[in-house]
Design an enzyme around this catalytic site. Structure first.
Site, mmCIF file in Angstrom:
data_model
loop_
_atom_site.group_PDB
_atom_site.id
_atom_site.type_symbol
_atom_site.label_atom_id
_atom_site.label_comp_id
_atom_site.label_asym_id
_atom_site.label_seq_id
_atom_site.Cartn_x
_atom_site.Cartn_y
_atom_site.Cartn_z
ATOM 1 N N PRO A 1 0.846 -1.202 0.000
ATOM 2 C CA PRO A 1 0.000 0.000 0.000
ATOM 3 C C PRO A 1 0.878 1.248 0.000
ATOM 4 C CG PRO A 1 0.053 -0.976 2.182
ATOM 5 C CD PRO A 1 0.776 -1.917 1.265
ATOM 6 N N HIS A 2 0.349 2.299 -0.580
ATOM 7 C CA HIS A 2 1.130 3.533 -0.623
ATOM 8 C C HIS A 2 0.205 4.738 -0.732
ATOM 9 C CE1 HIS A 2 0.836 1.649 -4.600
ATOM 10 N NE2 HIS A 2 0.752 2.869 -5.104
#
Length: 148
Positions: free
Chosen positions: A66-67
């Site tokens: 995730p980012h």
């Protein structure tokens, strides 16, 4: 900028005991906030969850990346978690996730910092021996060495 420059041993959590991807993201955001790279933890979490709505970051093989790119991120950073129990992530291979590598990228970042970091991680994750070592490793210092 590379992974070794933005991954700090203080942002590594082993045996994280959570039950949802939202809990994982929130727990890792706390670590990033403790490092001082988030001016607003909740806005950053919203940015990451918004990114998840567009496409899953569960890349398969039990791993998610995730980012979030946000103005509340003061400097690029990575947080890592090995989960006590796998969680559902709507991964590309439809398998739950047990390793999470979360990137925080400043919105003001000109250029392709987040793409370079994602690419560096993705290249490593294509190596089955690397993935196996990452899954078996139990010491944060060795996680830093592997990813760095």
């Amino acid at each position: 900028m590379n992974v070794a420059e933005v991954l700090d041993i203080e942002q590594i959590v082993m045996d994280l005991d959570v039950s949802t991807k939202e809990d994982v993201i929130e727990s890792l955001a706390v670590k990033l906030a403790e490092k001082g790279v988030l001016s607003d933890k909740h806005s950053y979490i919203e940015a990451v969850l918004d990114r998840e709505q567009h496409a899953t970051t569960g890349v398969g093989n039990g791993i998610a990346i995730p980012h979030g790119k946000s103005p509340v991120v003061t400097e690029a950073a990575i947080a890592f978690a090995k989960l006590k129990s796998p969680v559902e992530w709507q991964s590309l291979d439809e398998q739950p996730v047990s390793i999470v590598i979360m990137l925080a990228i400043p919105d003001s970042e000109k250029g392709d910092t987040h793409l370079r970091l994602l690419s560096e991680i993705a290249v490593k994750l294509m190596d089955d021996d690397f993935v196996e070592a990452l899954k078996e490793e139990t010491r944060p210092v060795d996680i830093v060495t592997l990813l760095g």
